[in-house]
Write a protein that holds these residues in place. Structure first.
Motif, PDB file in Angstrom:
ATOM      1  N   THR A 184      -0.449  -8.228  18.697  1.00 11.05           N
ATOM      2  CA  THR A 184      -1.316  -7.328  19.576  1.00 11.05           C
ATOM      3  C   THR A 184      -2.459  -6.743  19.095  1.00 11.05           C
ATOM      4  O   THR A 184      -3.297  -6.615  19.839  1.00 11.05           O
ATOM      5  N   THR A 185      -2.454  -6.567  17.767  1.00 12.28           N
ATOM      6  CA  THR A 185      -3.645  -5.686  17.323  1.00 12.28           C
ATOM      7  C   THR A 185      -4.639  -6.922  17.181  1.00 12.28           C
ATOM      8  O   THR A 185      -5.858  -6.599  17.486  1.00 12.28           O
ATOM      9  N   LEU A 186      -4.345  -8.064  16.815  1.00  9.31           N
ATOM     10  CA  LEU A 186      -5.482  -9.005  16.714  1.00  9.31           C
ATOM     11  C   LEU A 186      -5.952  -9.355  18.000  1.00  9.31           C
ATOM     12  O   LEU A 186      -7.181  -9.522  18.223  1.00  9.31           O
ATOM     13  N   LEU A 187      -5.126  -9.343  19.193  1.00  4.17           N
ATOM     14  CA  LEU A 187      -5.607  -9.804  20.300  1.00  4.17           C
ATOM     15  C   LEU A 187      -6.704  -8.743  20.953  1.00  4.17           C
ATOM     16  O   LEU A 187      -7.484  -8.838  21.533  1.00  4.17           O
ATOM     17  N   LYS A 188      -6.335  -7.328  20.644  1.00  8.09           N
ATOM     18  CA  LYS A 188      -7.119  -6.294  21.126  1.00  8.09           C
ATOM     19  C   LYS A 188      -8.601  -6.241  20.319  1.00  8.09           C
ATOM     20  O   LYS A 188      -9.492  -6.191  21.188  1.00  8.09           O
ATOM     21  N   ASN A 189      -8.305  -6.251  19.048  1.00  8.92           N
ATOM     22  CA  ASN A 189      -9.752  -6.212  18.272  1.00  8.92           C
ATOM     23  C   ASN A 189     -10.374  -7.504  18.546  1.00  8.92           C
ATOM     24  O   ASN A 189     -11.882  -7.154  18.670  1.00  8.92           O
ATOM     25  N   THR A 190      -9.929  -8.762  18.533  1.00  5.71           N
ATOM     26  CA  THR A 190     -11.075  -9.901  18.467  1.00  5.71           C
ATOM     27  C   THR A 190     -11.527  -9.984  20.000  1.00  5.71           C
ATOM     28  O   THR A 190     -12.707 -10.443  20.115  1.00  5.71           O
ATOM     29  N   THR A 191     -10.669  -9.612  21.176  1.00  6.16           N
ATOM     30  CA  THR A 191     -11.378  -9.976  22.534  1.00  6.16           C
ATOM     31  C   THR A 191     -12.597  -8.739  22.683  1.00  6.16           C
ATOM     32  O   THR A 191     -13.430  -8.656  23.278  1.00  6.16           O
ATOM     33  N   SER A 192     -12.315  -7.567  21.834  1.00  4.90           N
ATOM     34  CA  SER A 192     -13.082  -6.381  21.947  1.00  4.90           C
ATOM     35  C   SER A 192     -14.470  -6.897  21.471  1.00  4.90           C
ATOM     36  O   SER A 192     -15.658  -6.493  21.825  1.00  4.90           O
ATOM     37  N   ALA A 242     -13.200  -0.751  12.868  1.00  2.59           N
ATOM     38  CA  ALA A 242     -12.268  -0.118  13.281  1.00  2.59           C
ATOM     39  C   ALA A 242     -10.750  -1.068  13.226  1.00  2.59           C
ATOM     40  O   ALA A 242      -9.782  -0.729  12.926  1.00  2.59           O
ATOM     41  N   GLY A 243     -11.153  -2.544  13.476  1.00  2.81           N
ATOM     42  CA  GLY A 243      -9.952  -3.376  13.705  1.00  2.81           C
ATOM     43  C   GLY A 243      -9.454  -3.618  12.290  1.00  2.81           C
ATOM     44  O   GLY A 243      -8.271  -3.901  12.072  1.00  2.81           O
ATOM     45  N   LEU A 244     -10.331  -3.705  11.329  1.00  6.40           N
ATOM     46  CA  LEU A 244     -10.125  -4.053   9.816  1.00  6.40           C
ATOM     47  C   LEU A 244      -9.160  -2.985   9.280  1.00  6.40           C
ATOM     48  O   LEU A 244      -8.219  -3.218   8.633  1.00  6.40           O
ATOM     49  N   ASN A 245      -9.561  -1.756   9.791  1.00  7.39           N
ATOM     50  CA  ASN A 245      -8.638  -0.720   9.317  1.00  7.39           C
ATOM     51  C   ASN A 245      -7.391  -0.636   9.784  1.00  7.39           C
ATOM     52  O   ASN A 245      -6.288  -0.363   9.146  1.00  7.39           O
ATOM     53  N   GLU A 246      -7.324  -0.950  11.102  1.00  4.21           N
ATOM     54  CA  GLU A 246      -5.910  -0.876  12.068  1.00  4.21           C
ATOM     55  C   GLU A 246      -5.232  -2.094  11.318  1.00  4.21           C
ATOM     56  O   GLU A 246      -3.800  -1.793  11.102  1.00  4.21           O
ATOM     57  N   ILE A 247      -5.553  -3.304  11.010  1.00  6.72           N
ATOM     58  CA  ILE A 247      -4.925  -4.373  10.191  1.00  6.72           C
ATOM     59  C   ILE A 247      -4.355  -3.606   8.977  1.00  6.72           C
ATOM     60  O   ILE A 247      -3.168  -3.925   8.943  1.00  6.72           O
ATOM     61  N   VAL A 248      -4.966  -3.169   7.905  1.00 12.80           N
ATOM     62  CA  VAL A 248      -4.457  -2.706   6.664  1.00 12.80           C
ATOM     63  C   VAL A 248      -3.608  -1.388   6.807  1.00 12.80           C
ATOM     64  O   VAL A 248      -2.642  -1.359   6.016  1.00 12.80           O
ATOM     65  N   THR A 249      -3.754  -0.587   7.594  1.00 14.79           N
ATOM     66  CA  THR A 249      -2.957   0.499   7.922  1.00 14.79           C
ATOM     67  C   THR A 249      -1.763   0.162   8.404  1.00 14.79           C
ATOM     68  O   THR A 249      -0.486   0.621   8.146  1.00 14.79           O
ATOM     69  N   GLY A 250      -1.651  -0.617   9.446  1.00 14.36           N
ATOM     70  CA  GLY A 250      -0.441  -1.140  10.092  1.00 14.36           C
ATOM     71  C   GLY A 250       0.538  -2.020   9.172  1.00 14.36           C
ATOM     72  O   GLY A 250       1.741  -1.829   9.054  1.00 14.36           O
TER      73      GLY A 250
END
Length: 229
Positions: free
Chosen positions: A8-16, A31-39
């Motif tokens: 879900t995280t990848l889908l949201k950030n790649t499409t954005s 923001a997407g890279l931070n969300e990956i490492v934080t999650g």
């Protein structure tokens, strides 16, 4: 982070990133890279491997949209760092156990129990004394036997040497006597059947060797005839 949450995280950030304008694209990547490492909250090479794979997907979309050398360099450096974390050696704690110090036992003395009487104690002491007395003479006897064997061997060698010297002296004396006998022998020429010999006064005949030397005794003259030995 579960597989579904990662997707879900990848889908949201790649499409954005794909649908964003140029001036917003880098902020969305950050923001997407931070969300990956934080999650994922990496705690070891395996978790860093997940961060590496998810971040690589996000960076691939971003560099495709940017399409310049700077974007490629940012992608290379970030993935290199994540790759190093994913393949970092795992530190295995080692446990060192040292043996506790132990006191050496220098002597143990046994005390008799109440059941043992004085007679049994005296009997044990006598047995110990007998063993000690027997052990000492045995060692001395062995040493004496070895010394006697060495002395006997040396005496035998000396006797053999003396016997050899005596035999050599006897042989030399016999040779000297033979030479004296030959030197003192009086002979005269004697011819028998055309061959020359030597004869002495007793009628013994000897060989006539080269240079008119007297040879071995070969026969005797009996009735004016030479009878060979």
């Amino acid at each position: 982070m579960s597989a579904q949450k990662r997707y879900t995280t990848l889908l949201k950030n790649t499409t954005s990133i794909y649908a964003s304008a140029t001036e917003m694209r880098t902020d969305l990547l950050h923001a997407g890279l931070n969300e990956i490492v934080t999650g994922i909250s990496p705690n070891g090479p395996a978790d860093w491997g997940k961060v590496h794979s998810d971040s690589a997907m996000l960076l691939s979309v971003w560099t495709t949209k940017e399409d310049n050398y700077a974007a490629q360099e940012v992608r290379r450096q970030l993935l290199a760092f994540l790759d190093a974390q994913a393949h970092a050696p795992v530190a295995v704690p080692s446990l060192h156990i040292s043996d506790p110090p132990t006191d050496k036992i220098l002597h143990i003395k046994e005390y008799p129990s109440d059941d043992e009487g004085d007679d049994e104690q005296e009997e044990k002491q006598e047995q110990v004394k007998v063993i000690v007395v027997k052990s000492a003479p045995e060692e001395e006897v062995e040493e004496e036997v070895v010394e006697e064997e060495v002395v006997e061997e040396e005496e035998d060698k000396e006797e053999d040497k003396e016997e050899e010297e005596e035999e050599v002296e006897e042989e030399e004396e016999e040779e000297e006597e033979e030479e004296e006998e030959e030197d003192g022998l009086e002979v005269e020429p004697y011819t028998y059947r055309g061959r020359k010999y030597w004869r002495d006064s007793s009628g013994q005949v000897y060989e006539n060797l080269a240079g008119d030397e007297v040879g071995d005794h070969i026969g005797d003259i009996v009735n004016d005839k030479l009878q060979f030995l």
